[in-house]
Scaffold this active site. Structure first.
Site, mmCIF file in Angstrom:
data_model
loop_
_atom_site.group_PDB
_atom_site.id
_atom_site.type_symbol
_atom_site.label_atom_id
_atom_site.label_comp_id
_atom_site.label_asym_id
_atom_site.label_seq_id
_atom_site.Cartn_x
_atom_site.Cartn_y
_atom_site.Cartn_z
ATOM 1 C CG HIS A 44 -0.318 0.051 2.511
ATOM 2 N ND1 HIS A 44 0.325 -1.040 3.050
ATOM 3 C CD2 HIS A 44 -0.176 1.050 3.414
ATOM 4 C CE1 HIS A 44 0.818 -0.705 4.227
ATOM 5 N NE2 HIS A 44 0.540 0.566 4.473
ATOM 6 N NE ARG A 48 5.580 -0.596 -2.463
ATOM 7 C CZ ARG A 48 4.778 0.008 -1.587
ATOM 8 N NH1 ARG A 48 4.477 1.292 -1.719
ATOM 9 N NH2 ARG A 48 4.271 -0.665 -0.563
ATOM 10 C CE LYS A 262 5.376 6.307 -1.005
ATOM 11 N NZ LYS A 262 4.640 5.235 -1.666
ATOM 12 C CG HIS A 266 15.945 0.442 1.083
ATOM 13 N ND1 HIS A 266 14.860 -0.347 0.755
ATOM 14 C CD2 HIS A 266 17.049 -0.337 0.914
ATOM 15 C CE1 HIS A 266 15.289 -1.549 0.403
ATOM 16 N NE2 HIS A 266 16.610 -1.568 0.496
ATOM 17 C CB CYS A 311 4.483 -0.127 4.686
ATOM 18 S SG CYS A 311 4.091 -1.193 3.288
ATOM 19 C CE LYS A 344 12.702 -1.613 -8.355
ATOM 20 N NZ LYS A 344 12.717 -2.139 -6.951
HETATM 21 C C1 LIG Z 1 7.421 1.380 2.547
HETATM 22 C C2 LIG Z 1 7.711 0.497 1.383
HETATM 23 C C3 LIG Z 1 8.254 1.029 0.223
HETATM 24 C C4 LIG Z 1 8.577 0.213 -0.855
HETATM 25 N N1 LIG Z 1 9.064 0.764 -2.012
HETATM 26 C C5 LIG Z 1 9.320 -0.027 -3.076
HETATM 27 C C6 LIG Z 1 9.701 0.556 -4.315
HETATM 28 O O1 LIG Z 1 9.777 1.776 -4.464
HETATM 29 N N2 LIG Z 1 9.937 -0.286 -5.366
HETATM 30 C C7 LIG Z 1 9.828 -1.641 -5.251
HETATM 31 O O2 LIG Z 1 10.069 -2.338 -6.237
HETATM 32 N N3 LIG Z 1 9.426 -2.213 -4.096
HETATM 33 C C8 LIG Z 1 9.177 -1.441 -3.016
HETATM 34 N N4 LIG Z 1 8.736 -1.999 -1.842
HETATM 35 C C9 LIG Z 1 8.701 -3.453 -1.714
HETATM 36 C C10 LIG Z 1 7.479 -4.111 -2.296
HETATM 37 O O3 LIG Z 1 6.311 -3.356 -2.045
HETATM 38 C C11 LIG Z 1 7.374 -5.511 -1.720
HETATM 39 O O4 LIG Z 1 8.619 -6.192 -1.976
HETATM 40 C C12 LIG Z 1 6.251 -6.323 -2.337
HETATM 41 O O5 LIG Z 1 5.024 -5.637 -2.205
HETATM 42 C C13 LIG Z 1 6.176 -7.683 -1.655
HETATM 43 O O6 LIG Z 1 5.150 -8.434 -2.256
HETATM 44 P P1 LIG Z 1 4.551 -9.719 -1.546
HETATM 45 O O7 LIG Z 1 3.611 -10.335 -2.521
HETATM 46 O O8 LIG Z 1 5.659 -10.540 -0.989
HETATM 47 O O9 LIG Z 1 3.753 -9.132 -0.284
HETATM 48 P P2 LIG Z 1 2.270 -8.514 -0.216
HETATM 49 O O10 LIG Z 1 1.991 -7.633 -1.371
HETATM 50 O O11 LIG Z 1 2.131 -7.955 1.148
HETATM 51 O O12 LIG Z 1 1.339 -9.790 -0.380
HETATM 52 C C14 LIG Z 1 1.276 -10.807 0.602
HETATM 53 C C15 LIG Z 1 -0.184 -11.210 0.735
HETATM 54 O O13 LIG Z 1 -0.245 -12.356 1.565
HETATM 55 C C16 LIG Z 1 -1.377 -12.240 2.384
HETATM 56 N N5 LIG Z 1 -1.171 -13.075 3.570
HETATM 57 C C17 LIG Z 1 -0.287 -12.906 4.585
HETATM 58 N N6 LIG Z 1 -0.409 -13.892 5.483
HETATM 59 C C18 LIG Z 1 -1.388 -14.706 5.034
HETATM 60 C C19 LIG Z 1 -1.969 -15.894 5.507
HETATM 61 N N7 LIG Z 1 -1.571 -16.455 6.659
HETATM 62 N N8 LIG Z 1 -2.979 -16.467 4.801
HETATM 63 C C20 LIG Z 1 -3.404 -15.909 3.618
HETATM 64 N N9 LIG Z 1 -2.879 -14.771 3.123
HETATM 65 C C21 LIG Z 1 -1.875 -14.189 3.803
HETATM 66 C C22 LIG Z 1 -1.433 -10.764 2.723
HETATM 67 O O14 LIG Z 1 -2.735 -10.380 3.141
HETATM 68 C C23 LIG Z 1 -1.020 -10.128 1.411
HETATM 69 O O15 LIG Z 1 -2.139 -9.798 0.603
HETATM 70 C C24 LIG Z 1 8.375 -1.190 -0.763
HETATM 71 C C25 LIG Z 1 7.793 -1.731 0.392
HETATM 72 C C26 LIG Z 1 7.444 -0.900 1.450
HETATM 73 C C27 LIG Z 1 6.819 -1.494 2.674
#
Ligand SMILES: Cc1cc2nc3c(=O)[nH]c(=O)nc-3n(C[C@H](O)[C@H](O)[C@H](O)COP(=O)(O)OP(=O)(O)OC[C@H]3O[C@@H](n4cnc5c(N)ncnc54)[C@H](O)[C@@H]3O)c2cc1C
Length: 375
Positions: A44, A48, A262, A266, A311, A344
């Site tokens: 959220h 990004r 914003k 990191h 986050c 990304k």
């Molecule tokens: C502040 C911040 C800034 C960032 N800036 C950048 C940027 O500029 N560029 C970039 O490339 N990346 C950036 N990132 C990193 C990027 O956003 C993350 O690496 C990426 O979103 C991770 O994806 P994910 O699918 O692992 O996690 P998520 O998108 O969080 O998805 C995980 C999902 O699993 C679900 N879940 C968790 N536990 C369970 C469970 N037990 N049962 C069922 N569902 C579950 C959650 O509800 C969620 O929907 C940033 C991150 C943050 C926090």
């Protein structure tokens, strides 16, 4: 119904995998503890950055370039604006490893970048007042992704292609046999052939049902919006940026649709756990002090803080991703540990996961993301 693939965690990576698998006519079931996109994971905060000349290592470049192609295709298919080509300015000292990697990446992969002195940067963008000891590498073809809109687009298209999504659903149990996966939620038992676990910070909770644990450290992070002069800092006038000096790493975005500039940091952050409710923005003095410090250091205007949010990063020990099949369970694939720089890549990670299921291997080299590097 016996699904081809069950995906637990339908956020950035899981929803993307669901979309790419559904495009290949796979019967997909996605399960999430919330209703993605949402503000309980890592995706959220609206935006990004996507960079191609990669400061974290030039071996990420082929993935970044494929990810960019796929983002543009997704925009077309969803008929929504998901990417703003603001360009990204990588700021640092000339000898910083990050800047050196950016330059090496650009040379090796023939990427367009411009190397600029602080004076040239301050001249070109009114909004900067960089100290003279810094330089910048400007990459004009990269920019900003609208993260929540991207996940919504994956979701809409995956569902249009016939996938099923269970929201607000908790997984209670899992049994894995050769060629069969049985997942029990709080209300039903579901059968599938393959399982993908992409649960972000909740990944180890799911893996614990299989007696497996990966070295993941969820970490509380913050980002802040600042009131800023729209004429100077709007997305057509000001680029996204990264800043890496003496191991302090910051990043920032132009004001998009009047949201304000914003900024986030990191490195650092407070270790947390999947269950812990994140402490609200402002709990720690550094929540606002850190970003105020960097805006004062490199921006030309005063910027009062408008709002901040919290986050989570899910960090791996070496900051690189984990994308692999589990040795113990060959029909279980995990993608996690995106360590604050994964968004990304979510298009290409979704594509890679679909190839790992359909073709049994990824077309891009993903050796560096194997689980056994930690064992
Ligand atoms: C502040 C911040 C800034 C960032 N800036 C950048 C940027 O500029 N560029 C970039 O490339 N990346 C950036 N990132 C990193 C990027 O956003 C993350 O690496 C990426 O979103 C991770 O994806 P994910 O699918 O692992 O996690 P998520 O998108 O969080 O998805 C995980 C999902 O699993 C679900 N879940 C968790 N536990 C369970 C469970 N037990 N049962 C069922 N569902 C579950 C959650 O509800 C969620 O929907 C940033 C991150 C943050 C926090």
């Amino acid at each position: 119904m016996n699904y081809d693939v069950i995906i637990i965690g339908a956020g950035s990576m899981g929803m993307a995998a669901g979309y790419y698998l559904s495009k290949k006519n796979k019967q997909v079931l996605l399960i999430d503890a919330y209703d993605p996109p949402h503000s309980e994971g890592s995706h959220h905060g609206e935006t990004r950055i996507i960079r191609h000349a990669y400061g974290e290592g030039e071996n990420y470049v082929p993935m970044a370039l494929r990810a960019q192609e796929l983002w543009l295709e997704l925009e077309q298919e969803a008929n929504k604006t998901l990417f703003h080509q603001t360009g990204v300015l990588n700021i640092g000292t000339e000898d910083s490893p990050f800047i050196q990697n950016v330059i090496k990446s650009a040379e090796k992969h023939a990427l367009a970048i411009e190397q600029l002195s602080a004076e040239e940067i301050n001249e070109r963008w009114n909004g900067y007042d960089l100290p003279n000891d810094l330089i910048g590498c400007f990459e004009p073809n990269s920019g900003v992704l609208m993260s929540e809109a991207c996940i919504q687009a994956f979701r809409d298209l995956a569902l249009q292609n016939g996938s099923t999504l269970l929201t607000h659903t908790k997984v209670k149990n899992m049994t894995i046999h050769q060629g069969e996966v049985i997942v029990t939620t709080d209300s039903q038992t579901i059968q599938g052939k393959e399982l993908i676990i992409t649960a972000g910070k909740g990944t180890n909770n799911i893996l614990s049902l299989l007696g497996v644990e990966l070295p993941l450290q969820p970490t509380r992070k913050t980002f802040s919006w600042f009131h800023s002069d729209e004429d100077i800092y709007n997305k057509n006038a000001f680029p996204a940026w990264s800043y890496d000096v003496n191991d302090r790493i910051y990043y920032g975005f132009p004001s998009i649709d009047g949201a304000g500039v914003k900024v986030g940091r990191h490195d650092g952050g407070h270790p947390t756990s999947p269950e812990e409710k994140l402490r609200v923005f402002g709990t720690y003095p550094e929540d606002s002090q850190d970003v105020a410090h960097i805006t004062k250091k490199i921006m030309s205007s005063e910027m009062p803080l408008k709002e901040g949010k919290v986050c989570t990063y899910t960090n791996s020990p070496d900051g690189n991703f984990i994308i692999d099949k589990l040795k113990e369970f060959p029909n279980v694939t995990v993608a996690c540990g995106f360590s604050g720089h994964g968004f990304k890549f979510s298009t290409v990670v979704g594509e890679i996961l679909s190839q790992m299921i359909i073709d049994r291997k990824s077309k891009l080299d993903i050796k560096q993301f194997r689980v056994d590097r930690f064992r």
